[in-house]
Design an enzyme around this catalytic site. Structure first.
Site, PDB file in Angstrom:
ATOM      1  N   LYS A 102      30.093 -25.189  51.234  1.00  0.00           N
ATOM      2  CA  LYS A 102      29.041 -25.262  51.153  1.00  0.00           C
ATOM      3  C   LYS A 102      28.688 -22.989  50.851  1.00  0.00           C
ATOM      4  O   LYS A 102      29.563 -22.500  50.524  1.00  0.00           O
ATOM      5  CB  LYS A 102      30.098 -24.114  53.294  1.00  0.00           C
ATOM      6  CG  LYS A 102      29.193 -23.744  53.773  1.00  0.00           C
ATOM      7  CD  LYS A 102      28.778 -25.668  55.181  1.00  0.00           C
ATOM      8  CE  LYS A 102      27.766 -24.902  55.909  1.00  0.00           C
ATOM      9  NZ  LYS A 102      27.970 -26.538  57.172  1.00  0.00           N
TER      10      LYS A 102
HETATM   11  N1  GLU Z   1      24.963 -28.886  57.060  1.00  0.00           N
HETATM   12  C1  GLU Z   1      25.700 -30.316  57.221  1.00  0.00           C
HETATM   13  C2  GLU Z   1      26.872 -29.923  57.915  1.00  0.00           C
HETATM   14  O1  GLU Z   1      27.542 -28.930  58.304  1.00  0.00           O
HETATM   15  C3  GLU Z   1      25.461 -31.812  56.685  1.00  0.00           C
HETATM   16  C4  GLU Z   1      25.917 -31.363  55.775  1.00  0.00           C
HETATM   17  C5  GLU Z   1      25.828 -32.561  53.806  1.00  0.00           C
HETATM   18  O2  GLU Z   1      25.109 -33.108  54.329  1.00  0.00           O
HETATM   19  O3  GLU Z   1      26.136 -32.360  53.440  1.00  0.00           O
HETATM   20  O4  GLU Z   1      27.832 -31.274  58.312  1.00  0.00           O
END
Ligand code: GLU
Length: 411
Positions: A102
């Site tokens: 993240k």
């Molecule tokens: N931000 C989204 C999540 O928390 C999507 C992450 C992604 O598509 O890599 O799942």
């Protein structure tokens, strides 16, 4: 409770059930890499502002790491670490060949111009481009970012590495984005709501819903649930809650938000309530779809909805989860409930790597099949081990990552 402490506690509960030893717990919990970078940018005013950006790469045992990029003024290392950890369990529970990561930048995007946001995004890519990439770590949108930022992201990355559309997902369809990525998380919440309520013997028409958050996830979930004939009686965003006992006019609300930079402020055909009241409404289904930490031990006992679907990441603290469990509340955990987004991200990455484009109906069909399979697996695990859906989901996820890590060895 701090976000990382919350995810760690959820991990420990499942690890106890799996009887994982201390050394394995430490290996699985310790992030692989944490990066903090300085982002100096010349603002529209000519003044230089310095921002801080993070990328946490939690685990790569099951594949390249995957996870969004959040723009929010409260972003810090603890939160990004928690969210990266959640991505590891999320990709594992739906069985995508990924690990978790993240990113985040501590900014309030609403207070910045488009040009400033573009500079910040590009500068961030300058700082981290060598640790990300299609085979290493693939960012995507999250709170405060969208396909626009992903297009800048890809463009900047390609200045260093050449044509690589698979370096980021959630791109605009004009830039190798997948059809249906934008609606993916909200649609996934809807698909899973249908499965969960079906298993609990509830029909959509007889189900009242309160939805907190009307951003990308909340608005698409509202659209899908409305089309499936659920009765949405309350929605809310940072401007507060909007309530109508007979059910809100969702198409009208969606239209209002579209005309109003995504915000609900100024919507007339509803009674005004606070976000606190929204969470405590007497409804059949509550969907927190905004930020983390909204249900804590302070308000848990006042939550009346018997079913909660965690569309946001980390909306319920573990001590609040215990209170809800005592009340008999069924909670569908975030790592499954909002996995629709990363699932379609995976489809986008696959299409990019194959230079091939799927039509929307294929994307939707495959999403439904991935989520249905994952849901059934979690439901069965919970039944077999007489545990909550959350602990069951964590047990499956941790089991998969544990086996992959063990097979790879640490040599
Ligand atoms: N931000 C989204 C999540 O928390 C999507 C992450 C992604 O598509 O890599 O799942």
């Amino acid at each position: 409770m701090k976000p990382y402490e919350a995810t760690r506690l959820y991990f420990e509960r499942a690890a106890d059930r799996l009887e994982l030893d201390e050394s394995m717990r430490k290996l699985l919990l310790t992030p692989k890499r944490e990066v903090q970078v300085q982002i100096p940018v010349e603002m529209d005013s000519g003044k230089i502002e310095t921002f801080v950006g993070f990328r946490v790469q939690h685990d790569a045992s099951r594949g390249p790491m995957k996870g969004g990029l959040r723009y929010h003024h409260e972003v810090d290392l603890d939160e990004v670490r928690a969210l990266a950890t959640l991505m590891t369990w999320k990709t594992a529970v739906v069985d995508l060949p990924y690990g978790g990561a993240k990113g985040g930048i501590a900014i309030d995007p609403r207070k910045l111009s488009v040009k400033e946001l573009e500079h910040i995004t590009r500068k961030f890519v300058d700082q981290i481009h060598d640790i990300i990439g299609p085979d290493k770590d693939i960012p995507a949108p999250d709170v405060g970012t969208s396909s626009r930022e992903m297009a800048w992201f890809r463009n900047q990355y390609e200045k260093y590495h050449g044509f690589s559309p698979a370096c980021v997902t959630g791109k605009p369809v004009e830039h190798y984005g997948a059809e249906g990525r934008e609606e993916a998380t909200g649609r996934g919440v809807g698909i899973l709501a249908y499965k969960l309520l079906g298993n609990l013997g509830r029909k959509p028409k007889e189900t009242t819903v309160a939805l907190q958050g009307f951003g990308n996830v909340g608005s698409h979930a509202a659209k899908y649930l409305h089309e499936s004939e659920y009765k949405i009686v309350a929605v809310g965003d940072q401007s507060g809650g909007y309530y109508r006992k007979e059910g809100l006019d969702i198409p009208k609300l969606l239209h209002h938000a579209l005309q109003n930079q995504g915000l609900l402020a100024g919507f007339q055909d509803a009674d005004r309530i606070s976000n606190e009241q929204l969470l405590e409404l007497e409804v059949n289904l509550l969907i927190p779809a905004a930020l983390g930490g909204v249900i804590t031990k302070r308000n848990a006992a006042r939550i009346k909805a018997p079913i909660i679907i965690e569309a946001a990441n980390g909306p319920i603290d573990p001590d609040a989860d215990d209170i809800l469990a005592e009340q008999g509340t069924k909670v569908l955990p975030d790592i499954l409930a909002n996995a629709g987004g990363v699932t379609i991200s995976y489809f986008e990455w696959v299409q990019n790597l194959q230079y091939y484009k799927w039509p929307l109906n294929r994307v939707r069909q495959e999403l439904e099949s991935v989520l249905s399979r994952a849901f059934q697996r979690v439901w069965d695990e919970a039944k077999e081990h007489r545990t909550s859906l959350r602990t069951a989901a964590y047990m499956i996820a941790i089991g998969r990552v544990h086996r992959a890590a063990k097979l790879a060895g640490v040599g």
